[in-house]
Design an enzyme around this catalytic site. Structure first.
Site, PDB file in Angstrom:
ATOM      1  N   ASP A   1      39.962  43.559  49.791  1.00 42.23           N
ATOM      2  CA  ASP A   1      39.010  42.700  50.482  1.00 42.23           C
ATOM      3  C   ASP A   1      37.580  43.178  50.242  1.00 42.23           C
ATOM      4  O   ASP A   1      37.296  44.373  50.306  1.00 42.23           O
ATOM      5  CB  ASP A   1      39.329  42.791  51.993  1.00 42.23           C
ATOM      6  CG  ASP A   1      38.650  41.724  52.809  1.00 42.23           C
ATOM      7  OD1 ASP A   1      38.822  40.547  52.485  1.00 42.23           O
ATOM      8  OD2 ASP A   1      37.950  42.075  53.785  1.00 42.23           O
TER       9      ASP A   1
ATOM     10  N   GLU B   1      38.495  41.223  45.404  1.00 38.03           N
ATOM     11  CA  GLU B   1      37.614  40.122  45.792  1.00 38.03           C
ATOM     12  C   GLU B   1      36.179  40.556  45.514  1.00 38.03           C
ATOM     13  O   GLU B   1      35.605  41.320  46.283  1.00 38.03           O
ATOM     14  CB  GLU B   1      37.795  39.792  47.286  1.00 38.03           C
ATOM     15  CG  GLU B   1      36.969  38.609  47.713  1.00 38.03           C
ATOM     16  CD  GLU B   1      36.793  38.470  49.229  1.00 38.03           C
ATOM     17  OE1 GLU B   1      36.544  37.360  49.691  1.00 38.03           O
ATOM     18  OE2 GLU B   1      36.882  39.491  49.950  1.00 38.03           O
TER      19      GLU B   1
END
Ligand code: GLC
Length: 551
Positions: free
Chosen positions: A204, A241
């Site tokens: 993330d 990401e």
């Protein structure tokens, strides 16, 4: 890096499927999806052709950011089940040929994580420097990620009279990665889940996580994480990401030669250009972007996607381009968020037009890289605009036309999120019906996956955009030593003619259309011409003498 055994690099030709256990399948009837429910749906995923399941956060959490606010990195949210259920899911998935990766959310914790509870209790807390504190926030700050909720990246803590950094919500304090103890804890968390059989992580918010004030050598750190994972398991991946321009993303792969940081990264730039091309009915924006997309080192891979669980961000487009996409696909204010994104799924954006929807998915699976699906895309689920912000696309999976779309036996008011209504309600869109309907989107996606898996050049090959007389058409070629695929996509509703001039193809060469098994012969003279319907698509395998692959 020179690769000799390509079969180890499973992520180069994977089909990734992202799901949130909470909204996937409820087995105990409490209204919340659970791991046991997921276990019962693994055959469905295997049947579809999925090779890697990406589990969104399943950790204990106050759930103020859909589980991206974690209170225990070693736990399983009790509503979903326990470690035993998770291990069953991982084992059964493996048995069906699917790997499982998990979200690794270590840019921040929940403010209720025991580390932060301790850290904010006193400046003397042993966990104080697990977080980033300052007497005064810096005068110049970037815009918050969620500008409708936050107006600063720094929050004042009354008790200890300092500000803490939070790149996302204020209830998500950023971990201080410059602290070696934090890095040690992160390594243990990674090691723990890998021991349980997880094959890697969707990492993330990577730039926020590693680029922190006072942290020297963020890329050295990423490199060390990659080699740590590699030591623990040869199959471990880091799918990052990183929503940055291509030249910056290349650094997160470790550069062209090194190839030793993230294994995969989502292609946010390409995704946004797909929507611009769809909006304009002109393939040029995407063609130009793909032509400029850096070729990656051999081990690394792009992860292509059309939608995910967040807003469809358009932050890499210019103001005018963004407006064009808003006008085409999200004309109402409630369909937009943060001034940069769209909170809709693909089929409603494309007005439910099956030709256009199929063209978009055909494109996704033919783009060089590894495709990633968000649950429900395979059956064409819509969004629920009554739900706030990004949650509109996170409604329960629609399994049947029955109550709650077959997601749960609970009362509708007890569901973790309401099922989508109207034209995209389960009575119209559900997996059971589509499994038995040869012409369904589900069966079309299954065919695409089959063709993708039979065309390893898509994951491995050299990519070229082939110039076309018609701007609405994207023609691209991917080839490796063993094969060559030419994919054609018409972004406009009008029919088009495709013209291919490939100097190295012998006249008389057989060309097979993979999605419908038509066959053509390369002409003796002049270009190979093909009519393409409005929103038409075609995958052509240019067969070489001696090619023994299935078509
Ligand atoms: C990532 C996630 C998003 C989450 C944010 C903060 O961007 O995709 O859903 O809100 O990180 O963790």
């Amino acid at each position: 890096m020179r690769v000799t055994d390509t079969s180890d690099l499973w992520w180069k030709t994977a089909v990734v499927y992202c799901l949130d256990v909470e909204t996937y399948m409820d087995w105990n009837g409490d209204g919340c999806g659970d791991l046991e429910g997921l276990a019962h749906r693994l055959d469905y995923l295997a049947e579809l052709g999925v090779t890697c399941i990406w589990l969104m956060p399943f950790y204990p959490s106050p759930d103020r950011d859909d589980g991206y606010d974690i209170t225990d990195y070693y736990g399983v949210d009790a509503r979903l089940g326990h470690h035993g259920d998770l291990v069953e899911v991982i084992r059964t998935a493996k048995d069906r040929g699917m790997r499982v990766i998990a979200d690794l959310v270590v840019n921040h914790t929940s403010d209720q994580h025991p580390w932060f509870v301790s850290a904010r209790s006193s400046r003397e807390s042993p966990f104080r420097d697990f977080y980033v504190w300052a007497d005064e926030p810096p005068a110049k700050q970037p815009e918050p990620v969620f500008p409708d909720q936050e107006d600063s990246l720094w929050e004042y803590d009354k008790k200890t009279k300092q500000y803490y950094l939070h790149n996302f919500y204020k209830h998500q304090p950023d971990l201080n990665v410059a602290n070696p103890r934090v890095r040690e804890e992160i390594a243990k968390v990674i090691g723990f889940w890998m021991e349980l059989g997880i094959s890697g992580f969707r990492v993330d918010a990577v730039p926020f996580f590693i680029e922190q004030p006072g942290f020297e050598g963020p890329h050295d750190y990423l490199r060390s994480l990659r080699s740590y994972i590699g030591r623990r398991s040869g199959e471990g991946v880091l799918l990052g990401e990183v929503n940055l321009p291509y030249e910056d993303q290349l650094k997160y792969f470790g550069g062209l030669d090194a190839d030793d940081e993230l294994t995969m990264q989502f292609d946010f730039v390409g995704m946004q250009q797909i929507y611009l091309s769809l909006a304009r009915e002109d393939a040029t924006p995407l063609a130009d972007t793909l032509a400029a997309r850096p070729a990656l080192p051999e081990v690394a891979q792009w992860a292509n996607f059309l939608r995910n669980h967040d807003e469809l961000t358009l932050d890499k487009l210019t103001e005018d381009e963004r407006q064009e996409v808003f006008d085409a696909f999200a004309p109402e204010e409630r369909m937009q968020v943060y001034g940069r994104g769209i909170v809709r799924r693909l089929p409603p954006m494309l007005h439910g037009d099956p030709r256009r929807i199929r063209m978009a998915y055909s494109l996704l699976f033919s783009l060089p890289g590894t495709p990633v699906l968000f649950y429900g895309e395979e059956i064409g689920m819509g969004e629920n605009l009554d739900l706030p912000g990004r949650t509109s696309v996170r409604s329960p999976m629609q399994w049947t036309s029955g109550a709650n779309g077959g997601f749960s036996k609970a009362d509708p008011e007890d569901l973790v999120a309401p099922v989508t209504g109207d034209g995209f309600a389960p009575s119209h869109v559900n997996a059971s019906q589509q499994r038995h309907d040869e012409g369904s989107l589900l069966n079309f996606i299954r065919l695409l996956i089959q063709c993708y898996r039979n065309s390893p050049e898509i994951g491995w090959g050299r990519f070229t955009v082939l110039e076309q007389p018609d701007r609405a058409v994207l023609a691209h070629q991917i080839e490796n030593g063993q094969g060559r695929l030419v994919a054609l996509h018409n972004f406009a509703p009008e029919p088009a003619t495709v013209r291919l001039e490939l100097e190295d193809v012998e006249p008389g060469t057989v060309v097979t259309s993979l999605l419908d098994a038509d066959e053509y012969t390369w002409p003796e003279e002049g270009p190979f011409e093909q009519p393409l319907d409005g929103y038409g698509y075609r995958w052509l395998r240019v067969i070489r003498p001696g090619d023994q692959r299935l078509t």
